[in-house]
Design an enzyme around this catalytic site. Structure first.
Site, PDB file in Angstrom:
ATOM      1  CD1 TRP A  55      25.101  44.626 -16.556  1.00  0.00           C
ATOM      2  CD2 TRP A  55      24.654  42.662 -15.594  1.00  0.00           C
ATOM      3  NE1 TRP A  55      26.300  44.022 -16.254  1.00  0.00           N
ATOM      4  CE2 TRP A  55      26.061  42.814 -15.670  1.00  0.00           C
ATOM      5  CE3 TRP A  55      24.142  41.494 -15.025  1.00  0.00           C
ATOM      6  CZ2 TRP A  55      26.953  41.861 -15.208  1.00  0.00           C
ATOM      7  CZ3 TRP A  55      25.023  40.520 -14.567  1.00  0.00           C
ATOM      8  CH2 TRP A  55      26.414  40.715 -14.660  1.00  0.00           C
ATOM      9  CG  ASP A  61      20.021  48.222 -13.159  1.00  0.00           C
ATOM     10  OD1 ASP A  61      20.741  48.879 -12.376  1.00  0.00           O
ATOM     11  OD2 ASP A  61      20.324  47.084 -13.556  1.00  0.00           O
ATOM     12  CE  LYS A 102      28.675  46.920 -11.986  1.00  0.00           C
ATOM     13  NZ  LYS A 102      29.722  46.167 -12.704  1.00  0.00           N
TER      14      LYS A 102
END
Length: 354
Positions: free
Chosen positions: A102, A169, A193
């Site tokens: 990511w 992030d 998440k």
């Protein structure tokens, strides 16, 4: 039907209370005779939801009015583009830390909008550790990092001192541990998440950092300032995910907040990592010092045991244990709502394999 032990990496386990309250809201929201799914996002009932959903984030993070909270669509992947669009100056450059899939995705998008320097990377070692020893100077418009790497099971245990803006992030470990959130100028996280269902993304941004790129004719939907001016309702927001995220954060706040959640998460992770370290059949993919509290990625040393192990954990009611397709092995995600009893079930299964 008995409840499974849900180790899914996301969409992930949520508190049972959230399911029950969300289900009721779908049938009849606040006793108004209408479903949450059919009321106007401009109605006083939903405006109250959005206002509290934004306020509770700042309470949990202990942030002041110099920060704004937004609930946006597009997932964290859209933030890969929105961050540089709003922070990378015309002709400027940004620093990125490459710690996994990511992070690499964020780097790829930022390069489309300007110059990006990767100041540290563990790609050549299959992202098995968090890079250290790098420096980030004032020549950069911002520094971007990913706090937790769901695929490889690594987590930043500390954050560097940088001479620029800090962007993070936090998709897969937000609200799971105590941090000085004021150290960050912008935080974003896909809700699915650890804080809600898929369909909404949290953005926490310091207002003073915006509007300084020199970029003209900003696209409205990609402009944080536009969303702030409309109190996170520039367009119709993802109503149900925002409400479910609010319920999740209320559950967190009512059960000791982030500090209590961190204690529970540390206990769960210790239970599982202790078994992996003591069991000669298993090992992790990453170095010990960078192990994630949220995502425990591990593998069988003896692949001949795979069928026996797979059959055993499935028979025990465990779900979502398969590793990411790019890495293989297994991944146990230990998000806030996962009870330690589920971890004990997994550990017992691991002990049973001979």
């Amino acid at each position: 039907m008995s409840k499974k032990h849900n180790f899914s990496a996301g969409p992930c386990i949520l508190p049972q209370e959230v399911f029950e309250k969300s289900a009721q809201a779908i049938l009849d929201f606040n006793g108004i005779g209408l479903s949450l799914l059919e009321i106007s996002h401009r109605s006083k009932d939903f405006v109250a939801v959005m206002d509290e959903a934004r306020a509770i984030v700042k309470r949990l993070m202990n942030l002041g009015d110099d920060y704004e909270v937004l609930y946006l669509g597009g997932g964290a992947s859209l933030q890969f583009a929105m961050v540089p669009y709003n922070l990378l100056k015309v002709g400027g450059k940004a620093a990125y830390l490459d710690t996994g899939t990511w992070a690499a995705g964020a780097i790829k998008e930022a390069k489309k909008l300007g110059t990006v320097d990767v100041v540290g990377s563990s790609k050549e070692e299959n992202y098995s550790f968090i890079p250290k020893g790098y420096t980030v100077g004032s020549e950069y418009d911002y520094f971007h990092c990913t706090s937790n790497n769901t695929i490889y099971g690594t987590q930043m245990k500390s954050f560097p001192e940088v001479d620029t803006l800090m962007v993070c992030d936090m998709s897969s470990d937000i609200f799971s541990r105590q941090l000085d959130f004021s150290k960050f100028d912008l935080i974003y996280a896909g809700a699915q998440k650890n804080m809600g269902p898929a369909g909404v993304t949290l953005v926490v941004v310091k207002k003073e950092i915006l509007g300084k790129t020199g970029r003209e004719n900003m696209l409205s939907m990609l402009d944080y300032s536009q969303h702030i001016a409309k109190e996170s309702m520039y367009n119709t927001p993802p109503v149900f995910p925002v409400y479910a995220s609010l319920l999740t954060l209320q559950h967190l706040e009512n059960n000791g907040g982030i500090a209590a959640a961190e204690g529970r998460n540390e206990a769960k992770a210790k239970l599982l990592y202790d078994e992996i370290d003591s069991n000669p059949l298993f090992e992790t993919f990453c170095v010990k010092e960078d192990r994630s509290l949220m995502n425990v990625s591990f593998k069988l040393i003896d692949e001949s045991k795979k069928e026996e192990f797979d059959n055993a954990w499935k028979a025990a009611g465990i779900s979502g244990l398969n590793g990411h397709r790019s890495l293989g092995g297994y991944r146990a995600s230990l998000y806030n709502a996962l009870p330690i009893e589920s971890v004990q079930v997994l550990v017992d299964v691991m002990k049973s394999i001979k």
